[in-house]
Write an enzyme that holds these catalytic residues in place. Structure first.
Site, PDB file in Angstrom:
ATOM      1  N   PHE A 121       0.614  -1.043  -0.007  1.00 14.17           N
ATOM      2  CA  PHE A 121      -0.122   0.031   0.236  1.00 14.17           C
ATOM      3  C   PHE A 121       0.934   1.276   0.116  1.00 14.17           C
ATOM      4  O   PHE A 121       0.427   2.352  -0.346  1.00 14.17           O
ATOM      5  CB  PHE A 121      -0.904   0.222   1.299  1.00 14.17           C
ATOM      6  CG  PHE A 121      -0.140   0.402   2.490  1.00 14.17           C
ATOM      7  CD1 PHE A 121      -0.034   1.889   2.985  1.00 14.17           C
ATOM      8  CD2 PHE A 121       0.335  -0.505   3.392  1.00 14.17           C
ATOM      9  CE1 PHE A 121       0.560   2.110   4.011  1.00 14.17           C
ATOM     10  CE2 PHE A 121       0.659  -0.136   4.517  1.00 14.17           C
ATOM     11  CZ  PHE A 121       1.157   1.143   5.073  1.00 14.17           C
ATOM     12  N   LYS A 147      -1.420  -6.760  -9.459  1.00 13.34           N
ATOM     13  CA  LYS A 147      -2.473  -6.903  -8.439  1.00 13.34           C
ATOM     14  C   LYS A 147      -2.075  -5.734  -7.348  1.00 13.34           C
ATOM     15  O   LYS A 147      -1.172  -6.071  -6.409  1.00 13.34           O
ATOM     16  CB  LYS A 147      -2.452  -8.400  -7.796  1.00 13.34           C
ATOM     17  CG  LYS A 147      -3.751  -8.813  -7.080  1.00 13.34           C
ATOM     18  CD  LYS A 147      -4.247  -8.051  -5.954  1.00 13.34           C
ATOM     19  CE  LYS A 147      -3.481  -8.100  -4.853  1.00 13.34           C
ATOM     20  NZ  LYS A 147      -3.568  -7.173  -3.295  1.00 13.34           N
ATOM     21  N   GLU A 204      -4.919  -3.988  -1.924  1.00 13.68           N
ATOM     22  CA  GLU A 204      -6.335  -3.586  -1.906  1.00 13.68           C
ATOM     23  C   GLU A 204      -6.876  -2.482  -0.846  1.00 13.68           C
ATOM     24  O   GLU A 204      -7.944  -1.881  -0.602  1.00 13.68           O
ATOM     25  CB  GLU A 204      -7.264  -4.952  -1.164  1.00 13.68           C
ATOM     26  CG  GLU A 204      -6.849  -5.182   0.309  1.00 13.68           C
ATOM     27  CD  GLU A 204      -5.493  -6.117   0.216  1.00 13.68           C
ATOM     28  OE1 GLU A 204      -4.487  -6.133  -0.933  1.00 13.68           O
ATOM     29  OE2 GLU A 204      -5.586  -7.197   0.939  1.00 13.68           O
ATOM     30  N   SER A 249       5.174  -7.116   3.179  1.00 16.36           N
ATOM     31  CA  SER A 249       5.529  -7.429   4.332  1.00 16.36           C
ATOM     32  C   SER A 249       6.472  -8.777   4.266  1.00 16.36           C
ATOM     33  O   SER A 249       6.243  -9.636   3.571  1.00 16.36           O
ATOM     34  CB  SER A 249       4.727  -7.681   5.390  1.00 16.36           C
ATOM     35  OG  SER A 249       3.773  -8.719   5.044  1.00 16.36           O
ATOM     36  N   CYS A 252       9.614   1.490   3.455  1.00 14.20           N
ATOM     37  CA  CYS A 252      10.619   0.412   3.920  1.00 14.20           C
ATOM     38  C   CYS A 252      11.699   0.705   3.991  1.00 14.20           C
ATOM     39  O   CYS A 252      12.773   0.028   4.636  1.00 14.20           O
ATOM     40  CB  CYS A 252      10.431  -0.598   2.606  1.00 14.20           C
ATOM     41  SG  CYS A 252      11.329  -0.054   1.190  1.00 14.20           S
ATOM     42  N   GLU A 290       9.170  -4.443  12.868  1.00 16.89           N
ATOM     43  CA  GLU A 290       9.078  -3.263  12.000  1.00 16.89           C
ATOM     44  C   GLU A 290       7.393  -2.616  12.486  1.00 16.89           C
ATOM     45  O   GLU A 290       6.411  -3.333  12.531  1.00 16.89           O
ATOM     46  CB  GLU A 290       8.811  -3.808  10.580  1.00 16.89           C
ATOM     47  CG  GLU A 290       8.532  -2.695   9.528  1.00 16.89           C
ATOM     48  CD  GLU A 290       8.236  -3.251   8.463  1.00 16.89           C
ATOM     49  OE1 GLU A 290       7.853  -4.208   8.031  1.00 16.89           O
ATOM     50  OE2 GLU A 290       8.800  -2.543   7.294  1.00 16.89           O
TER      51      GLU A 290
HETATM   52  P1  NAD Z   1       1.477  -6.822   3.146  1.00 13.90           P
HETATM   53  O1  NAD Z   1       2.358  -7.973   3.002  1.00 13.90           O
HETATM   54  O2  NAD Z   1       0.563  -6.907   3.950  1.00 13.90           O
HETATM   55  O3  NAD Z   1       0.812  -6.778   1.597  1.00 13.90           O
HETATM   56  C1  NAD Z   1       1.473  -6.763   0.229  1.00 13.90           C
HETATM   57  C2  NAD Z   1       0.674  -7.320  -0.966  1.00 13.90           C
HETATM   58  O4  NAD Z   1       0.544  -8.720  -0.302  1.00 13.90           O
HETATM   59  C3  NAD Z   1      -0.799  -6.968  -0.995  1.00 13.90           C
HETATM   60  O5  NAD Z   1      -1.060  -6.693  -2.417  1.00 13.90           O
HETATM   61  C4  NAD Z   1      -1.765  -8.043  -0.465  1.00 13.90           C
HETATM   62  O6  NAD Z   1      -2.979  -8.231  -0.992  1.00 13.90           O
HETATM   63  C5  NAD Z   1      -0.788  -9.386  -0.472  1.00 13.90           C
HETATM   64  N1  NAD Z   1      -1.197 -10.255   0.384  1.00 13.90           N
HETATM   65  C6  NAD Z   1      -1.113  -9.755   1.761  1.00 13.90           C
HETATM   66  N2  NAD Z   1      -1.430 -10.828   2.690  1.00 13.90           N
HETATM   67  C7  NAD Z   1      -1.272 -11.843   1.566  1.00 13.90           C
HETATM   68  C8  NAD Z   1      -1.191 -13.533   1.937  1.00 13.90           C
HETATM   69  N3  NAD Z   1      -1.419 -14.031   2.952  1.00 13.90           N
HETATM   70  N4  NAD Z   1      -0.984 -14.222   0.697  1.00 13.90           N
HETATM   71  C9  NAD Z   1      -0.992 -13.488  -0.370  1.00 13.90           C
HETATM   72  N5  NAD Z   1      -1.135 -12.178  -0.551  1.00 13.90           N
HETATM   73  C10 NAD Z   1      -0.798 -11.356   0.401  1.00 13.90           C
HETATM   74  O7  NAD Z   1       2.177  -5.518   2.857  1.00 13.90           O
HETATM   75  P2  NAD Z   1       1.842  -3.917   3.130  1.00 13.90           P
HETATM   76  O8  NAD Z   1       1.023  -3.629   4.394  1.00 13.90           O
HETATM   77  O9  NAD Z   1       0.924  -3.702   1.833  1.00 13.90           O
HETATM   78  O10 NAD Z   1       2.885  -3.100   2.810  1.00 13.90           O
HETATM   79  C11 NAD Z   1       3.935  -2.968   3.879  1.00 13.90           C
HETATM   80  C12 NAD Z   1       5.072  -3.648   3.825  1.00 13.90           C
HETATM   81  O11 NAD Z   1       5.815  -3.643   2.612  1.00 13.90           O
HETATM   82  C13 NAD Z   1       5.983  -3.333   4.904  1.00 13.90           C
HETATM   83  O12 NAD Z   1       6.586  -4.315   5.428  1.00 13.90           O
HETATM   84  C14 NAD Z   1       7.308  -2.654   4.194  1.00 13.90           C
HETATM   85  O13 NAD Z   1       8.417  -2.589   4.598  1.00 13.90           O
HETATM   86  C15 NAD Z   1       7.211  -3.397   2.939  1.00 13.90           C
HETATM   87  N6  NAD Z   1       7.734  -2.959   1.855  1.00 13.90           N
HETATM   88  C16 NAD Z   1       8.978  -3.316   1.289  1.00 13.90           C
HETATM   89  C17 NAD Z   1       9.691  -2.598   0.233  1.00 13.90           C
HETATM   90  C18 NAD Z   1      11.007  -3.148  -0.085  1.00 13.90           C
HETATM   91  O14 NAD Z   1      11.358  -2.604  -1.159  1.00 13.90           O
HETATM   92  N7  NAD Z   1      11.690  -4.046   0.455  1.00 13.90           N
HETATM   93  C19 NAD Z   1       9.003  -1.561  -0.509  1.00 13.90           C
HETATM   94  C20 NAD Z   1       7.525  -1.146   0.106  1.00 13.90           C
HETATM   95  C21 NAD Z   1       7.205  -1.647   1.187  1.00 13.90           C
END
Ligand code: NAD
Length: 485
Positions: free
Chosen positions: A152, A176, A179, A229, A284, A385
């Site tokens: 997000f 994708k 959401e 994450s 991140c 985090e």
């Molecule tokens: P998230 O992991 O909750 O969601 C990311 C994506 O995964 C979304 O599209 C979501 O629909 C999908 N998803 C969630 N749960 C899932 C599951 N069980 N199975 C399959 N798909 C699933 O992450 P978020 O809260 O949207 O974003 C924040 C996180 O992203 C933080 O941990 C941040 O550090 C990380 N991030 C990392 C980088 C990097 O380059 N390392 C960059 C930006 C953000």
């Protein structure tokens, strides 16, 4: 009437209303108002996108790279034309301030510009006479259908770490989006529609984990670029491997900012503040822990608290605001939970952002800059985090101790040092096991022509997003050995 209505999927060059009866509300985090609905697409809809992308692949891969590059030029022109609109949508769905949103759109455009170099980026190589009368060449070819699973926090930019390269290489693509923040990609796909790619080259499927698992396990899916994450990244990486897909999974972080006593404090403090509190700490690359070396600790602490308490919090669309809300009520509650945990474990709260009131936005998901002193490396607030505007300060004796704290963390996304000493800087960049290193830079964010790196629990895979890595990830290398009788 919702400002953005119920958003649709974009598959095979058509905008399609989802048949799903499950929708989520999209809130503007500054006002808590519902501004759109996003469908949680069905398995059939996700499968259909892969089928269509697969059908288009052959035609697209035969399109010369020079011609594919021209689509990038058109896309860039449209993104420039709609730059401000794209930035405003980010603010409305995510909450970050308008200047940060502009920076995000700029970074997305830079990836389109970099991918426009595809005619030379995708060149192979050859050698004559590897044996008498025998030549060998290596050609670089696209591989098929790829997808991006996005977080997000950079709803516009992150899919553009991948999509421009994937498509320029001759693959077909599915995004994708998160959401929580799907509107930026929705708007960008309206521009992609105007670019007029052959139907099926670029596709958008809204949804949650169900759509992800369907896309990821489809027999025609070649690979996935995930950003999100760490627990989800591990799941995606394992699922991709179990189904024979290639995967690059960029994950969570806990980034340290090491401040040496020889640093220029007046230049260092603003850098730390931007790192820790920019995008309300939801980056991140955000600095989460300050490791204050030796005697810099007391003056640094005082200056950080003084400057952070002056940060103006409010609606990101107000140009005078310096920090917006966090993305959701749930995030707000999670961050407050971490602050309570910090207090429970004995850290000293020297700036408390809880309960902040923003007069013009009484219902928004606001939390002010928060600083903990006397944090120790074992505390939950030092190890996990938080993904919010919470900074912890750990006093340390020397650089070796700081590096050992960094190495004890499970993450390896980014780390920065602030120093006037070339020797300290060299030791830091040489030794620290993090993918993105800053020297007197609070946010070490690689530009489009460099890989967005990450190590340990911050990255699963080998080839990263952006740069040369992206070209390798999105292509096959085929070796041809020829002899003519
Ligand atoms: P998230 O992991 O909750 O969601 C990311 C994506 O995964 C979304 O599209 C979501 O629909 C999908 N998803 C969630 N749960 C899932 C599951 N069980 N199975 C399959 N798909 C699933 O992450 P978020 O809260 O949207 O974003 C924040 C996180 O992203 C933080 O941990 C941040 O550090 C990380 N991030 C990392 C980088 C990097 O380059 N390392 C960059 C930006 C953000």
């Amino acid at each position: 009437m919702l400002e953005y209505g119920t958003i649709k999927n974009y598959v095979g060059g058509q905008w399609l209303a989802s048949q799903s009866d499950e929708n989520l509300e999209i809130h503007n985090p500054a006002s808590a108002a519902v501004i759109a609905q996003v469908p949680l697409s069905t398995d059939e809809e996700a499968n259909q996108a892969v089928t269509v992308a697969k059908e288009t692949f052959q035609e697209w891969r035969e399109t010369p790279p020079l011609v594919r590059a021209r689509y990038m030029f058109r896309l860039k022109a449209l993104m420039e034309e709609h730059f401000e609109d794209l930035a405003q949508i980010i603010v409305k769905e995510h909450g970050k301030i308008i200047d940060e949103a502009r920076g995000e759109v700029r970074r997305a455009i830079e990836n389109v510009e970099a991918a426009a170099g595809i005619p030379s980026l995708m060149m192979g190589y050859n050698a004559e006479d590897i044996a008498v009368g025998i030549d060998e060449e290596c050609v670089v070819q696209p591989a098929g259908v790829f997808c991006c699973i996005a977080p997000f926090n950079f709803p516009s930019m992150v899919p553009f770490w991948f999509l421009p390269y994937a498509v320029a290489c001759g693959n077909t693509y599915i995004v994708k989006p998160s959401e929580l923040c799907p509107l930026s990609q929705n708007r960008l796909f309206e521009l992609l529609d105007e670019v007029d790619f052959p139907a099926g080259v670029v596709n958008l499927v809204n949804g949650d984990r169900r759509a992800v698992d369907t896309l990821l396990t489809h027999p025609d899916m070649v690979g996935v670029s995930f950003v999100g994450s760490t627990p989800v990244g591990k799941h995606i990486y394992a699922t991709a491997a179990a189904h024979g897909k290639r995967a690059q999974c960029q994950a969570g972080a806990k980034n340290c900012l090491v401040v040496m006593s020889d640093t220029m404090l007046d230049r260092t403090v603003p850098n730390i503040l931007t790192s820790a509190f920019g995008t309300a700490g939801q980056r991140c690359l955000a600095g989460a822990l300050v490791l204050a070396v030796g005697e810099v600790y007391e003056p640094l602490k005082a200056q950080l608290v003084e400057a952070a308490s002056r940060i103006k919090v409010g609606d990101g669309l107000d140009e005078t605001v310096q920090m917006g809300p966090v993305v959701s009520r749930r995030s707000l509650e999670r961050i407050v939970g971490y602050i309570e945990k910090g207090l429970e474990q004995g850290a000293e709260l020297i700036l408390d952002g809880r309960g902040i009131q923003v007069e013009s936005c009484p219902d928004g998901y606001f939390i002010g800059p928060t600083i903990f002193d006397k944090v120790s490396a074992e505390m939950v607030i030092a190890r996990e985090e938080i993904f919010g505007p919470v900074l912890g300060i750990i006093p340390v004796a020397d650089l070796d101790e700081a590096i050992s704290i960094i190495h004890d963390l499970p993450y390896g996304n980014a780390a920065s040092i602030f120093t006037a000493s070339g020797k300290s800087a060299r030791q830091f960049k040489y030794q620290v096991d993090c993918g993105n290193i800053g020297v007197n830079i609070g946010i070490a964010a690689p530009i489009a022509t460099f890989p967005f790196s990450g190590m340990k629990d911050s990255f699963f895979g080998d080839l990263h997003g952006q740069g040369r890595d992206a070209i390798s990830f999105f292509t096959e290398r085929k070796v041809i050995i020829s002899r003519w009788f």
